[in-house]
Every structure is written in C-alpha cells, then in structure tokens.
Design a protein around this motif. Structure first.
Motif, short mmCIF file in Angstrom:
data_model
loop_
_atom_site.label_atom_id
_atom_site.label_comp_id
_atom_site.label_asym_id
_atom_site.label_seq_id
_atom_site.Cartn_x
_atom_site.Cartn_y
_atom_site.Cartn_z
N TRP A 1 1.60 -61.86 -20.88
CA TRP A 1 0.68 -61.31 -22.57
C TRP A 1 -0.24 -59.81 -21.67
N VAL B 1 6.71 -78.73 -32.20
CA VAL B 1 5.80 -78.67 -31.68
C VAL B 1 5.41 -80.04 -32.24
N VAL C 1 4.98 -64.19 -37.99
CA VAL C 1 5.93 -64.99 -35.97
C VAL C 1 5.54 -66.86 -35.79
N LEU D 1 8.65 -69.96 -32.56
CA LEU D 1 9.52 -69.98 -31.46
C LEU D 1 9.48 -71.45 -30.48
N VAL E 1 11.82 -73.10 -27.47
CA VAL E 1 13.15 -73.40 -26.23
C VAL E 1 13.47 -74.37 -25.86
N LEU F 1 15.03 -76.04 -20.98
CA LEU F 1 15.14 -74.68 -20.77
C LEU F 1 13.70 -73.84 -19.95
N SER G 1 9.82 -73.67 -18.80
CA SER G 1 9.55 -72.87 -17.84
C SER G 1 9.93 -72.14 -16.68
N ALA H 1 10.59 -67.61 -22.82
CA ALA H 1 9.65 -67.19 -24.07
C ALA H 1 9.43 -65.77 -24.23
N VAL I 1 12.17 -56.01 -34.79
CA VAL I 1 10.41 -55.89 -36.32
C VAL I 1 10.13 -53.72 -36.25
N TRP J 1 4.74 -52.29 -37.05
CA TRP J 1 4.58 -52.34 -35.49
C TRP J 1 3.18 -52.99 -35.16
N GLN J 2 2.89 -54.23 -36.16
CA GLN J 2 1.27 -55.32 -35.79
C GLN J 2 2.50 -56.82 -36.41
N TYR K 1 -0.08 -64.75 -35.74
CA TYR K 1 1.06 -65.80 -35.62
C TYR K 1 0.25 -66.62 -35.16
N THR K 2 -0.13 -68.09 -34.72
CA THR K 2 -0.52 -69.06 -35.14
C THR K 2 -0.55 -69.76 -33.60
N ALA K 3 -1.31 -70.03 -32.37
CA ALA K 3 -0.89 -71.26 -31.81
C ALA K 3 -1.39 -71.90 -31.55
N VAL L 1 -2.00 -72.96 -28.01
CA VAL L 1 -2.92 -72.73 -26.49
C VAL L 1 -3.12 -71.09 -27.72
N TYR M 1 -1.28 -58.61 -33.03
CA TYR M 1 -0.85 -57.64 -31.84
C TYR M 1 -0.58 -57.01 -33.26
C1 YNC Z 1 3.57 -69.81 -27.82
N1 YNC Z 1 3.02 -70.73 -28.22
O1 YNC Z 1 1.29 -67.90 -22.39
P1 YNC Z 1 1.89 -65.77 -19.73
S1 YNC Z 1 3.48 -71.15 -31.88
C2 YNC Z 1 2.92 -66.85 -27.64
N2 YNC Z 1 3.10 -68.22 -28.54
O2 YNC Z 1 3.09 -65.78 -20.98
P2 YNC Z 1 7.80 -69.53 -20.77
C3 YNC Z 1 3.61 -68.08 -25.63
N3 YNC Z 1 2.99 -67.00 -25.72
O3 YNC Z 1 1.01 -66.94 -20.03
P3 YNC Z 1 8.15 -72.69 -22.14
C4 YNC Z 1 3.38 -70.01 -26.76
N4 YNC Z 1 3.42 -70.59 -25.52
O4 YNC Z 1 2.43 -65.71 -18.86
C5 YNC Z 1 3.49 -69.90 -25.04
N5 YNC Z 1 3.73 -68.37 -24.21
O5 YNC Z 1 1.89 -64.35 -19.96
C6 YNC Z 1 3.81 -67.32 -23.13
N6 YNC Z 1 7.10 -75.60 -26.61
O6 YNC Z 1 6.81 -68.51 -20.90
C7 YNC Z 1 2.66 -68.08 -22.29
N7 YNC Z 1 6.37 -73.32 -29.83
O7 YNC Z 1 9.31 -69.65 -21.21
C8 YNC Z 1 2.82 -67.77 -20.98
O8 YNC Z 1 7.52 -71.01 -21.11
C9 YNC Z 1 5.33 -67.11 -20.92
O9 YNC Z 1 9.04 -72.45 -21.60
C10 YNC Z 1 5.27 -68.38 -20.55
O10 YNC Z 1 8.15 -71.42 -23.42
C11 YNC Z 1 7.24 -71.85 -24.29
O11 YNC Z 1 5.58 -70.51 -33.33
C12 YNC Z 1 7.43 -71.83 -25.53
O12 YNC Z 1 4.49 -75.09 -29.02
C13 YNC Z 1 5.98 -72.22 -26.46
O13 YNC Z 1 8.94 -74.62 -26.95
C14 YNC Z 1 8.86 -71.54 -26.45
O14 YNC Z 1 6.63 -73.88 -24.73
C15 YNC Z 1 7.30 -73.96 -25.42
O15 YNC Z 1 6.90 -73.35 -22.17
C16 YNC Z 1 7.93 -74.83 -26.89
O16 YNC Z 1 8.35 -70.45 -18.95
C17 YNC Z 1 7.16 -76.09 -27.95
O17 YNC Z 1 5.19 -67.87 -22.67
C18 YNC Z 1 6.83 -75.70 -29.15
C19 YNC Z 1 5.95 -74.62 -29.49
C20 YNC Z 1 4.77 -72.40 -30.23
C21 YNC Z 1 4.45 -72.72 -31.26
C22 YNC Z 1 4.45 -70.10 -32.78
C23 YNC Z 1 3.54 -68.33 -32.32
C24 YNC Z 1 4.51 -67.43 -32.00
C25 YNC Z 1 3.95 -66.51 -31.35
C26 YNC Z 1 4.65 -65.47 -30.48
C27 YNC Z 1 4.35 -64.03 -30.04
C28 YNC Z 1 4.34 -63.27 -31.03
C29 YNC Z 1 3.81 -61.31 -31.05
C30 YNC Z 1 3.96 -61.04 -32.06
C31 YNC Z 1 5.61 -60.00 -31.77
C32 YNC Z 1 5.97 -59.29 -32.90
C33 YNC Z 1 5.02 -57.94 -32.50
C34 YNC Z 1 5.33 -56.65 -32.90
C35 YNC Z 1 5.54 -55.66 -34.20
#
Ligand code: YNC
Ligand code: MG
Length: 388
Positions: free
Chosen positions: A5, A71, A135, A138, A140, A144, A146, A150, A161, A167-168, A171-173, A175, A370
């Motif tokens: 991030w 989630v 967005v 999300l 995984v 798979l 960590s 992601a 996008v 370009w914007q 999203y909600t989370a 965390v 974003y």
């Molecule tokens: C999350 N929820 O911080 P850093 S909400 C965004 N949203 O990165 P890895 C997230 N980022 O801190 P894992 C996040 N959760 O090192 C973790 N991260 O910079 C970041 N859970 O990746 C985290 N669904 O692959 C770190 O982690 C990096 O294997 C680590 O995968 C994460 O939908 C995840 O809660 C969430 O399925 C996929 O834990 C997994 O843990 C999982 O090693 C259960 O990732 C389900 C869950 C999230 C629901 C959601 C909103 C997502 C928004 C994403 C961001 C969008 C940005 C805008 C893009 C379009 C831009 C334009 C224009």
C-alpha cells in the motif's frame, strides 16, 4: 509497514496531519496508451480468468469460492454467504464491465482460487462527480493466504479499470489500511433473539431472562405508517428525485440516476427490498427505505446453518420521521423472517439506532478512496454511500 500500500496513490499514514495537501486526485491520469495491455504476472501455477456472471456454472464457482473463503467475524462463528442471485445483481449494474470480474484459476485443474471485482459508479465528492470503480469481493482461497496474491489481484483490477479511462476507486474493508476516509460502525437490531443467542451472535443481557429479551425486541405485526408500500417500477422517477435531493447534503455520496435506481433499489426477491410512503393527501412519494439481504453461514452449530440478515441500504425521510420509517423497515424484515437487521452509522442513521434498540457491533468498517484525497476526519454521518 505496508509493503504494497505504500507504493499506491492512497493517503499515507505519514501524511495524516498534513493540511497543506489538496483535496482531489493524488496523481493525474496516465495516457491510455501507457496502460499496460498485458495482464499482471501471476505465480506460475495460476492463470487469469474473466468470470462471466451470466453463466450459471461460473456464477456457482464464484459462489462456492466465496461461501467457503470470504469474510468471517473475528471469532470465526459466521461467514458471509452472498447468494448467486445477489452476486449477479451486485456485479451487473448499468454500464458494468465483464472484464472487471476477475478470477484466478489453478492452471492444472482449472479450480477457481481467487476473485476480485469492480463495478462502475459515479461518486460525488463535494461538488465533483467522479467516475469510480467500486471494488469488492476480494478473496483468496484459505490455502493460498499470505503469499502476496492480494496485491497482484489489486494491481490487475486497477489495470483493467484504467483501461476504461477510470482512475479512482472506492472500497470498504474491516482491516485498517493506508488510510481510511472514514471509519464506520455496524449496529445490530435483534429480530429473533432466541436464535441469535443460540448461535452465539449475541448474549443474554445481565439480569435478563429469555422471555424478557423476547418481549424487549417484539415488534408490531404490521407496519404503522399510512401509505407504506413496496416500491414498484412506476416509482423509479419519484424515488430518483427524492434520493438525489436527499443525498445532496452529504460530503461523499452516490450520484444516482433513474437507471441506477431501477437496478439498485427496485425490489428483487431475496436480494434487495424497498418501500416508500405515498402521502394520502398529495399522492406524492415522501419517504423511502430499503435493505439488502446478506445471509451468513453459521459455522459449527448443530441446530442452525444460516443466519438471515438484512442490511439497511438507502433511507430518505422528509415527512415521516426516520425513526418511524426504520421501525417499519424492521417490521417488514421481521415479517420476512430475518433474524437480525444491521445498519451502519452513515447518513442520519446514528440519531435513531439506539432508540430502535440497535446495539453497537464490535468490528469497524473502514471506507477507502483510491487516488483521491479527502480532508481528514470525515464523519460517518457525512457519508451517503453504502457498499455491499
Ligand atoms: C483488503 N481487505 O494489507 P501491505 S474487502 C485491501 N483490502 O498489503 P496477501 C488488503 N488490501 O499491507 P492474503 C486487504 N487485506 O503489505 C489485506 N490486504 O501493503 C493487503 N480474506 O497480501 C495487506 N476479503 O496476498 C497486504 O494477503 C497485502 O493472502 C497482503 O489475502 C488478503 O473486498 C485477502 O477479507 C483479503 O480472502 C484476499 O485474506 C484474504 O491474506 C482473504 O499476502 C477473506 O494485502 C476475505 C476478505 C476482503 C474484503 C474487499 C475490498 C477490497 C479492496 C481492494 C483494494 C482496491 C483498490 C482499488 C483498485 C482499483 C483502482 C483504480 C482505479
Ligand atoms: Mg496470498
């Protein structure tokens, strides 16, 4: 430390106190010709897939991935269980892009193991209406986690996008990431106390018996406001006018047109439900309320497998007090056998939640933008936006 991030055009923690930073886009758009035309690199065992949500089998694969891996609450008692009809609704609003429904498969077996989606939306920030991606979803696969998959998912949705000259994003989370635009709280209104207590969603209050608790949460059999009825197709123009007028008071809000209202608010069984109040005198639509249906799987309970939850969506009160309007929403949700009614403290909700016997939840929901900076310290009540 946020290895991913920190590289992205989002508000950073180190800048939190800095009032000299202007509101608006953090970085300017690139030339479309500079957006990569090749998908991001995935680890060798995996491949990208675009998920066609019109296709029954693909939709079921997405449903299965999410229902087992999406989630959960902090205690791992419940997991969101978005239905296939809900996913189709959420992912195919007016002007949606199929290419924004992104999956990852195992090359060898074709098993779907990760997912992320965007849908287009117009979001107004103060005076400016900005085209954004919402967005969501999300996910995984648990096996798979960590492995830094992601960030690759997020980069790929960002690329797709950008290819649409957007370009914007919003999203909600649950965390904390760099950095929340605002932080909201979920509130819960018990409709079926016995079940909520049995499954561990809530606990019997101190010095409360089950029968006193049931009495506390009892609701009238039928709605109380004269002229309260389900929204119909012919109401779309009036509801759009009402909603646009109402949402204009919030700092950040959805910019709905009639097509959006028809898609997002016209009742769709077991997905979204909307009601309005027609003035018996003027025959005008004066008030509106809505909720969406998002059940949760109950993990490891011998008696129950699904928690039926309604989520407050958009409400507009002009003539009927919001308290009475939401009370009628609770009554119809109870009639439809929901176990709990959830609401965020966005818009004017906070003012009525306590009196309607909502209790605060333990988690927070953070809203993020974003590539768009908004003044720090936006309050939930300044937000006119509910994501799914
Ligand atoms: C999350 N929820 O911080 P850093 S909400 C965004 N949203 O990165 P890895 C997230 N980022 O801190 P894992 C996040 N959760 O090192 C973790 N991260 O910079 C970041 N859970 O990746 C985290 N669904 O692959 C770190 O982690 C990096 O294997 C680590 O995968 C994460 O939908 C995840 O809660 C969430 O399925 C996929 O834990 C997994 O843990 C999982 O090693 C259960 O990732 C389900 C869950 C999230 C629901 C959601 C909103 C997502 C928004 C994403 C961001 C969008 C940005 C805008 C893009 C379009 C831009 C334009 C224009
Ligand atoms: Mg991973």
């Amino acid at each position: 430390h946020h290895r991913f991030w920190e590289t992205q055009p989002v508000g950073q923690f180190k800048d939190l106190g800095d009032t000299s930073l202007p509101e608006g886009p953090i970085e300017p758009p690139s030339l479309l010709s500079d957006v990569k035309s090749e998908p991001c690199n995935l680890p060798a065992p995996y491949e990208w897939t675009t998920c066609d949500m019109d296709d029954e089998r693909t939709c079921t694969e997405v449903y299965n991935l999410l229902s087992l891996n999406y989630v959960e609450d902090d205690e791992n008692l419940f997991r969101f269980n978005y239905s296939t009809e809900f996913l189709r609704w959420a992912l195919r609003p007016p002007g949606y892009f199929k290419a924004w429904h992104i999956g990852v498969r195992v090359k060898a077996t074709k098993k779907l193991v990760a997912f992320i989606t965007g849908v287009p939306a117009r979001i107004r920030v103060r005076e400016d209406v900005v085209r954004m991606a919402e967005v969501n979803f999300l996910c995984v696969h648990k096996k798979l986690r960590s492995k830094r998959l992601a960030p690759v998912m997020i980069k790929e949705v960002t690329r797709r996008v950008h290819l649409e000259n957007i370009w914007q994003a919003v999203y909600t989370a649950g965390v904390v990431l760099p950095t929340p635009t605002t932080t909201c709280r979920y509130w819960h209104r018990t409709l079926n106390p016995k079940k909520l207590i049995d499954v561990g969603f809530s606990r019997l209050g101190a010095r409360m018996t089950m029968s006193r608790t049931i009495r506390l949460y009892k609701l009238p059999e039928s709605t109380v406001t004269p002229g309260f009825r389900k929204m119909e197709l012919r109401d779309v123009p009036a509801v759009t006018r009402l909603l646009r007028q109402y949402l204009s008071q919030f700092v950040v809000a959805l910019d709905f047109d009639e097509n959006d209202v028809e898609h997002w608010l016209l009742p769709l069984e077991n997905v979204v439900d909307s009601y309005l109040i027609v003035s018996p005198e003027t025959h005008e639509v004066t008030d509106f309320c809505s909720f969406y249906s998002l059940p949760a799987s109950i993990l490891n309970n011998p008696n129950y497998s699904v928690l039926k939850a309604a989520y407050s969506f958009y409400n507009v009160s002009t003539k009927t007090p919001l308290l009475q309007l939401m009370n009628d929403a609770l009554i119809v949700a109870k009639q439809q056998d929901y176990d709990v009614f959830n609401a965020l403290d966005v818009m004017h909700n906070e003012a009525v939640l306590k009196e309607l016997k909502f209790g605060p939840g333990d988690g927070h929901l953070h809203y993020y933008l974003y590539n768009y900076r908004v003044r720090n310290g936006l309050k939930p009540s300044e937000l006119g936006l509910v994501l799914l």
